[in-house]
Design a protein around this motif. Structure first.
Motif, PDB file in Angstrom:
ATOM      1  N   ALA A 173       0.841  -1.203   0.000  1.00 42.23           N
ATOM      2  CA  ALA A 173       0.000   0.000   0.000  1.00 42.23           C
ATOM      3  C   ALA A 173       0.873   1.248   0.000  1.00 42.23           C
ATOM      4  CB  ALA A 173      -0.889  -0.008   1.236  1.00 42.23           C
ATOM      5  N   ASP A 174       0.211   2.413  -0.167  1.00 38.94           N
ATOM      6  CA  ASP A 174       0.915   3.687  -0.074  1.00 38.94           C
ATOM      7  C   ASP A 174       0.924   4.089   1.401  1.00 38.94           C
ATOM      8  OD1 ASP A 174       1.433   6.503   0.069  1.00 38.94           O
ATOM      9  OD2 ASP A 174       1.115   6.585  -2.095  1.00 38.94           O
ATOM     10  N   ARG A 175       2.091   3.936   2.009  1.00 38.88           N
ATOM     11  CA  ARG A 175       2.227   4.123   3.450  1.00 38.88           C
ATOM     12  C   ARG A 175       1.765   5.519   3.907  1.00 38.88           C
ATOM     13  NH1 ARG A 175       5.939   2.122   7.326  1.00 38.88           N
ATOM     14  NH2 ARG A 175       6.364   3.687   8.907  1.00 38.88           N
ATOM     15  N   ILE A 176       2.253   6.544   3.197  1.00 42.24           N
ATOM     16  CA  ILE A 176       1.940   7.916   3.609  1.00 42.24           C
ATOM     17  C   ILE A 176       0.429   8.171   3.520  1.00 42.24           C
ATOM     18  CG2 ILE A 176       2.381  10.361   3.099  1.00 42.24           C
ATOM     19  CD1 ILE A 176       4.869   9.048   4.060  1.00 42.24           C
ATOM     20  N   GLN A 177      -0.163   7.697   2.445  1.00 41.59           N
ATOM     21  CA  GLN A 177      -1.596   7.938   2.276  1.00 41.59           C
ATOM     22  C   GLN A 177      -2.404   7.227   3.360  1.00 41.59           C
ATOM     23  OE1 GLN A 177      -3.219   7.568  -1.602  1.00 41.59           O
ATOM     24  NE2 GLN A 177      -2.009   9.259  -2.364  1.00 41.59           N
ATOM     25  N   LEU A 178      -2.030   5.966   3.684  1.00 47.29           N
ATOM     26  CA  LEU A 178      -2.771   5.258   4.744  1.00 47.29           C
ATOM     27  C   LEU A 178      -2.568   5.970   6.082  1.00 47.29           C
ATOM     28  CD1 LEU A 178      -2.515   1.412   4.122  1.00 47.29           C
ATOM     29  CD2 LEU A 178      -4.265   3.035   3.429  1.00 47.29           C
ATOM     30  N   GLN A 179      -1.366   6.510   6.284  1.00 43.26           N
ATOM     31  CA  GLN A 179      -1.125   7.246   7.534  1.00 43.26           C
ATOM     32  C   GLN A 179      -2.002   8.500   7.584  1.00 43.26           C
ATOM     33  OE1 GLN A 179       3.246   7.511   7.648  1.00 43.26           O
ATOM     34  NE2 GLN A 179       3.138   6.180   9.433  1.00 43.26           N
TER      35      GLN A 179
END
Ligand code: ADP
Length: 447
Positions: A324-330
């Motif tokens: 997944a896109d780590r920054i976006q999930l954060q």
């Protein structure tokens, strides 16, 4: 020993030798199918003719075989080496072919073939000769004797069965090949349709992005406009207060202070927008959702402390890595956590609790849940929660949940909200597949 017995003994011996030879040949004939297993019809016919030629010591052997699919006949002929030199093969073949019409009747018939006189016998391939006919010819006048006729019939029968099997196999093979070709064609068609769908999807999401950008621009304009008009008004007032003969310094100081306050408000709006949209490209990689969640919790520490929130986390140690896109999930987790903190900040009659949980959902999905004991959500609100610019907060922008939803959707996931079962507070959760492209799970108890 009588005279008669003396005469019969060599005769018997000869018969026994003949029978023994016939038995030998029969055994060889019975072994022929083992040679043919899985073979082509032409190979079966070739072997049959060679075997008959040598077993029956023939002058000519001829086979006419019918292709069951096309109905076409194939003729194959063998001529003994001794005759090959004296009689033209064409003439022999024409004579044999001419005799085919009366194939059934042709048993032990003597016929002129080319310039030779031959005994002819024939046998049908298949019960009614549906596969073809075999004609054998020998120069011997007594051909075929009983044992030779038996050998001919057994060999031709074996060949008929072999041919039937080979033809069945061939048509099965052809059907399988046709099926393969059809599957390949359908797969290509599906791939093309999928490509077209993907292109359409891309176009739609671009269109949606353009629409969102338009809405966002309107919202930013609205958000920034208020402090800007405040700044202009206050700066004008300030100038006026200082421009008189007896300047109102205290009033000017106050309006300057208000100008500063409005300037900060505008800067705040910009800073929040930058935090939300600072990173635009979508890049997925294997990530540890627990670690990402822990980072967000640490980041929200001061906010949670300010609101005196008791945060509890239950992060599943067995959580698989997700692509997944780590920054976006954060960003999503941060937004849900801030909202939970905001929601509990206004309650004073019960403990301000927020629980962050990660867990597996089925075999190939993971779920993040944020449960709070805050103001809660009612049905009327619930329907609009994820709408862009829906907010119940005086300083809210109402785009956090809408952006969170589009991020989760981009990960092929789901996001939902539901009131807590004990009647106070609410639960927000999202679930995504561990790998992009895994099937969507059910939507648990959401509005
Ligand atoms: P904002 O936080 O700027 O208002 P959001 O899109 O994040 O924007 O949230 C929209 C609205 O959803 C909030 O204004 C609030 O009314 C409601 N909401 C979000 N989270 C919660 C929560 N945990 N409890 C109650 N209401 C919530």
């Amino acid at each position: 020993m009588s005279d008669l017995a003396a005469l019969r003994e060599p005769l018997l011996e000869e018969e026994v030798t003949q029978l023994r030879a016939c038995l030998n040949d029969l055994v060889s004939t019975m072994a022929l199918p083992a040679l043919w297993a899985g073979g082509e019809p032409t190979r079966i016919v070739d072997t049959l003719l060679d075997a008959l030629m040598s077993m029956l010591r023939l002058t000519v052997v001829f086979a006419r075989v019918r292709d069951p699919d096309t109905g076409h006949f194939t003729d194959v002929m063998r001529i003994a080496a001794a005759v090959r030199g004296t009689s033209p093969a064409g003439a022999i073949e024409s004579a044999v072919v001419a005799s085919l019409g009366s194939a059934r009747a042709l048993s032990a018939t003597r016929l002129p073939i080319a310039d030779l006189e031959m005994s002819i016998a024939s046998a049908l391939l298949g019960l009614d000769g549906e596969i073809g006919t075999v004609v054998v010819a020998s120069e011997r006048g007594d051909f075929p004797v009983q044992t030779e006729r038996l050998l001919l019939d057994v060999a031709v029968n074996q060949a008929a069965m072999g041919l039937q099997q080979a033809m069945l196999l061939m048509s099965q093979k052809r059907i399988a090949e046709e099926l393969d070709a059809r599957v390949a064609r359908r797969t290509t068609e599906l791939a093309t349709a999928e490509d077209a769908l993907r292109a359409l999807h891309l176009e739609m999401s671009r269109a949606a992005q353009v629409a969102t950008v338009g809405e966002l621009a309107a919202s930013i304009a609205h958000e920034v406009n208020q402090p800007l008009s405040g700044i202009i008004t206050n700066a004008g007032t300030c100038l006026r207060m200082l421009g008189t003969e007896s300047p109102n310094v205290e009033g000017a100081r106050e309006t300057a202070r208000r100008t500063l306050r409005d300037g900060r408000r505008a800067a705040d709006v910009i800073a929040r927008l930058r935090a939300l949209f600072g990173r635009k490209e979508f890049s997925v990689e294997p990530m540890d959702l627990n670690e990402a969640t822990r980072e967000v919790i640490a980041l929200s520490g001061s906010d949670l402390r300010r609101n005196r929130v008791a945060l509890q986390s239950q992060l599943d140690d067995d959580l698989p890595p997700v692509v997944a896109d780590r920054i976006q999930l954060q960003q999503v987790i941060l937004n849900l956590l801030r909202n939970a903190s905001d929601a509990v900040a206004v309650v004073d009659d019960r403990p301000r609790r927020v629980l962050v949980r990660t867990e597996c959902e089925g075999e190939d999905r993971v779920r993040v849940t944020i449960q709070d004991s805050g103001v809660g959500i009612d049905r009327e609100r619930a329907e609009r929660l994820f709408d862009a610019f829906y907010t119940t907060k005086s300083d809210g922008m109402g785009i956090g949940l809408s952006i969170s939803r589009s991020i989760v959707h981009r990960h092929h996931g789901r996001i939902w909200a539901s009131p807590n079962e004990d009647g106070s507070g609410s639960t927000f959760a999202f679930s995504i597949p561990c790998r992009p492209g895994a099937p969507e799970g059910p939507l648990p108890g959401a509005f």
